[in-house]
Scaffold this motif. Structure first.
Motif: not given
Lengths: 109, 113
Positions: B24-30, B44-52, B66-72, B92-98
């Motif tokens: 569960n990322p930080i609230s508001g992080h896309a 090592k980076l496995l996968i990066q999501f922007q929203n969903n 496999s990985a998924e990000r439902l509802k972003g 797992c990591a998150s950022s406001l934007v890439s």
């Protein structure tokens, strides 16, 4: 592919000494570079982010320099304390973060 | 501000079994990232999501991961079937934007026997 090297791999210093941690990377086309700290069994804590247009970034006792053209960054920690003992990782960001193996620091009281 | 949450913290499984991790990322992080960290190495980076949507999964072993990000927002990473070499910490990591500062969770330590 970005290759990141951190030297030394390990460092042990007495309390109060200044720390110098080196990072080199092969592809200079980066957006920014982040320095992280990792404590045993824990995740990564971001220390500093230095943009590609910057030469230096400071936060408290920490100072990071960046020479993008030569592919080098240095993290300086002034007046080290036992609580600074951790592994320090640098990560240049081209379109993604690429990590070195880190420098493990031990500060002896 | 709450940080990045991950569960479980530890998991031990037999090879060929399946396992799933939750983030569960930080609230508001896309932007959300999954990393694999093998002992003694950097993540090592496995996968990066922007929203969903997936931005980069070039280093994800797609025959078993496999990985998924439902509802972003939340994300799950699954391994099926697991191999011995999958023993690692999954971060797992998150950022406001890439390209902005990434904030990491505590990680899930996986041991495959």
């Amino acid at each position: 592919k970005q290759e990141v090297t951190q030297i030394p791999a390990a460092l042990s210093v007495p309390e109060g000494e200044n720390l110098v941690l080196n990072c080199s990377f092969t592809d200079s086309a980066i957006y920014n570079l982040q320095w992280f700290r990792q404590d045993p069994g824990k995740g990564l804590t971001s220390l500093l982010l230095i943009q590609s247009s910057q030469r230096e970034q400071t936060s408290g006792r920490l100072n990071a320099s960046l020479d993008k053209s030569s592919g080098r960054s240095t993290l300086y920690i002034a007046a080290s304390q036992p609580g600074d003992s951790a592994t320090y990782l640098c990560a240049p960001n081209d379109y993604k973060l690429s990590f070195g193996a880190g420098t493990t620091v031990t500060v002896r009281a | 501000e709450a940080g990045v949450a991950q569960s479980p913290r530890y998991k031990i499984i037999e090879k060929r079994q399946s396992v799933a991790f939750w983030c569960n990322p930080i609230s508001g992080h896309a932007t959300l990232y999954w990393y694999q960290q093998i002992l003694g190495q950097g993540p090592k980076l496995l996968i990066q999501f922007q929203n969903n949507g997936v931005v980069d999964d070039s280093q994800l072993p797609k025959d078993r991961f496999s990985a998924e990000r439902l509802k972003g927002v939340d994300s799950t990473l699954k391994i099926q079937p697991a191999k011995l070499e999958d023993s690692a910490v999954y971060l797992c990591a998150s950022s406001l934007v890439s390209q902005e500062t990434q904030y990491f969770g505590p990680g899930t330590r996986l041991l495959v026997l």
